[in-house]
Design a protein around this motif. Structure first.
Motif, mmCIF file in Angstrom:
data_model
loop_
_atom_site.group_PDB
_atom_site.id
_atom_site.type_symbol
_atom_site.label_atom_id
_atom_site.label_comp_id
_atom_site.label_asym_id
_atom_site.label_seq_id
_atom_site.Cartn_x
_atom_site.Cartn_y
_atom_site.Cartn_z
ATOM 1 N N PRO A 70 46.200 -10.196 42.408
ATOM 2 C CA PRO A 70 46.936 -11.314 41.754
ATOM 3 C C PRO A 70 48.321 -11.413 42.808
ATOM 4 O O PRO A 70 48.920 -12.551 42.975
ATOM 5 C CB PRO A 70 47.074 -11.090 40.571
ATOM 6 C CG PRO A 70 46.000 -10.304 40.083
ATOM 7 C CD PRO A 70 45.917 -9.311 41.256
ATOM 8 N N ALA A 141 50.967 0.234 46.994
ATOM 9 C CA ALA A 141 50.742 -1.146 46.254
ATOM 10 C C ALA A 141 50.736 -2.180 47.093
ATOM 11 O O ALA A 141 51.398 -2.123 48.356
ATOM 12 C CB ALA A 141 51.949 -1.513 45.148
ATOM 13 N N LYS A 165 57.285 -14.951 41.920
ATOM 14 C CA LYS A 165 57.122 -16.537 41.579
ATOM 15 C C LYS A 165 57.895 -17.348 42.773
ATOM 16 O O LYS A 165 59.318 -16.999 42.583
ATOM 17 C CB LYS A 165 57.578 -16.820 40.265
ATOM 18 C CG LYS A 165 56.523 -16.293 39.100
ATOM 19 C CD LYS A 165 56.728 -16.559 37.881
ATOM 20 C CE LYS A 165 55.931 -16.040 36.976
ATOM 21 N NZ LYS A 165 56.320 -16.117 35.372
ATOM 22 N N GLN A 195 56.169 -3.723 44.970
ATOM 23 C CA GLN A 195 55.180 -3.533 43.730
ATOM 24 C C GLN A 195 54.220 -4.614 43.764
ATOM 25 O O GLN A 195 54.395 -5.587 44.114
ATOM 26 C CB GLN A 195 56.305 -3.718 42.505
ATOM 27 C CG GLN A 195 57.006 -4.836 42.410
ATOM 28 C CD GLN A 195 57.942 -5.007 41.319
ATOM 29 O OE1 GLN A 195 58.814 -3.772 41.228
ATOM 30 N NE2 GLN A 195 58.001 -5.873 40.674
ATOM 31 N N GLY A 196 53.349 -4.066 43.060
ATOM 32 C CA GLY A 196 52.132 -5.061 42.703
ATOM 33 C C GLY A 196 50.752 -4.260 42.503
ATOM 34 O O GLY A 196 50.959 -3.463 41.394
ATOM 35 N N CYS A 197 49.636 -4.434 43.109
ATOM 36 C CA CYS A 197 48.597 -3.808 42.409
ATOM 37 C C CYS A 197 48.323 -2.317 43.231
ATOM 38 O O CYS A 197 48.620 -2.217 44.495
ATOM 39 C CB CYS A 197 47.330 -4.690 43.140
ATOM 40 S SG CYS A 197 47.456 -6.287 42.295
ATOM 41 N N GLY A 198 48.220 -1.357 42.366
ATOM 42 C CA GLY A 198 48.089 -0.141 43.113
ATOM 43 C C GLY A 198 46.995 0.190 44.084
ATOM 44 O O GLY A 198 45.892 -0.348 43.801
#
Lengths: 203, 174
Positions: A70, A141, A165, A195-198
């Motif tokens: 996402p 990430a 955002k 940062q985000g999805c590993g």
């Protein structure tokens, strides 16, 4: 003994505990890890490949992506705008995924690029099954952005901007870094937390 | 009589499913970072340490590994392990929050389930991590004693390592 201790202190003072502030492998100023022959899909849907030495543009932006994520979806429009805006300024964006789930692999990438409703992806997008490029760039990430200068040294590492955002973004890290490099300057901010999805690495 | 017993049994089963092991019902508890720190520093009596699993409903690997946390709760709660899940989901995303609660109920997460009430993304900064899942152990004073993260591509944690550490700290065998 005292001498040894003193020299250890000197080493501790001169070398940071980690590679970068956030990145455990790379730091700003490092030579960009080489990559070649990573299978990829071009924006027109044709088969392509990613090789760093083939890129002649002044600036390269390597972006670690994953279809499923996402946080990647949230930044995609901004990334597409950035790619269009900078493509005639000597900036090449390279997308790559090292995630192992089926929905992130090359056939899924091809489908995503080819999908008419989503046909805005305007950079070459590859998938490295071996995950080598991800480890070499310390990417843990998605999305992670790495800006390389003309000498192919790391000029910037981290997030695209300061908020997932778009309406809340106040700092445009990648744009600012690229503008600085194009102007022959060092970026004011050289590293941020991506940062985000590993990205799980296969053991 | 049989019917009555069956009804009673069904009722009891339903009741047990709801309350699990007598812990709180499965729901998200919104806490700011400061409130969360306070929460960690005031564990229930007898707590040896608290394990915190940072996750989000959009994180596949987090959800795949969540049963490990539930299992550790079942195995070690009586020995002094306090289990807390910490959702980093976007507090403004009501669908994500509904999904998160549904997931926690399905997994029978009969322990404290915190939703970090901060702006989206702030949790990563506060925890000083780039990716989830990530697991933290805190002493009864609320101080972090150990962390397990995905942040080094050459040294990503496994839940096996977490459990070994938990067992060692509880002074027992697996």
């Amino acid at each position: 003994m005292r001498k040894v201790l003193l020299s250890m202190v000197a080493v501790a003072l001169s070398a940071p505990a980690f590679a970068g502030e956030f990145n455990k492998v790379l730091s700003p100023g490092d030579k960009a890890p080489d990559f070649s022959g990573i299978p990829a899909v071009a924006p027109n849907g044709e088969q392509a490949s990613l090789t760093l030495s083939d890129i002649k543009d002044d600036v390269v932006v390597v972006v670690f992506l994953a279809n499923h994520c996402p946080a990647v979806v949230a930044v995609e429009d901004r990334l597409n705008e950035f790619t269009s805006e900078y493509k005639d300024k000597g900036v090449r964006v390279v997308g790559v995924c090292v995630d192992s789930r089926e929905g992130d692999k090359l056939p899924a990438i091809k489908k995503r690029i080819g999908d008419k409703n989503d046909g805005k992806i305007n950079y070459v997008y590859g998938h490295d099954e071996s995950q080598t490029i991800g480890k070499a760039y310390g990417a843990v990430a998605t999305p992670t952005f790495v800006v390389l200068d003309k000498d192919r040294k790391v000029a910037y590492l981290g997030a695209f901007d300061d908020n997932g955002k778009e309406e809340k973004v106040t700092k445009h890290y990648v744009k600012d870094a690229v503008d600085a490099v194009l102007a022959g300057k060092a970026p004011a901010v050289a590293e941020t937390r991506a940062q985000g999805c590993g990205i799980p690495y296969n053991k | 009589m049989i019917r009555k017993t069956a009804l009673l049994t069904a009722g009891l089963v339903a009741y047990l499913a709801c309350v699990g092991r007598g812990d709180e019902p499965v729901a998200l508890k919104s806490l700011t970072w400061a409130e969360f720190q306070k929460h960690l520093a005031s564990p229930p009596e007898g707590a040896k340490f608290t394990i915190v699993d940072a996750w989000a409903t959009t994180c596949g690997p987090c959800k795949e590994n969540f049963p490990h946390l539930v299992e550790m709760h079942a195995k070690y709660a009586a020995k002094g392990l306090v289990v807390v899940s910490l959702s980093l989901d976007d507090v403004e995303d009501s669908k994500a929050l509904a999904d998160a609660e549904k997931f926690l109920r399905e997994k029978r997460a009969n322990f404290t389930n915190v939703l970090l009430k901060e702006e989206f993304g702030v949790g990563f900064e506060k925890l000083d991590i780039s990716a989830i899942p990530a697991v933290f152990l805190y002493g009864p004073d609320g101080k972090e004693v150990k962390r397990f993260t995905m942040d080094d591509p050459n040294n990503q944690f496994t839940y096996d390592e977490v459990e070994k550490e938990v067992v060692a700290r509880l002074g027992g065998s697996k």
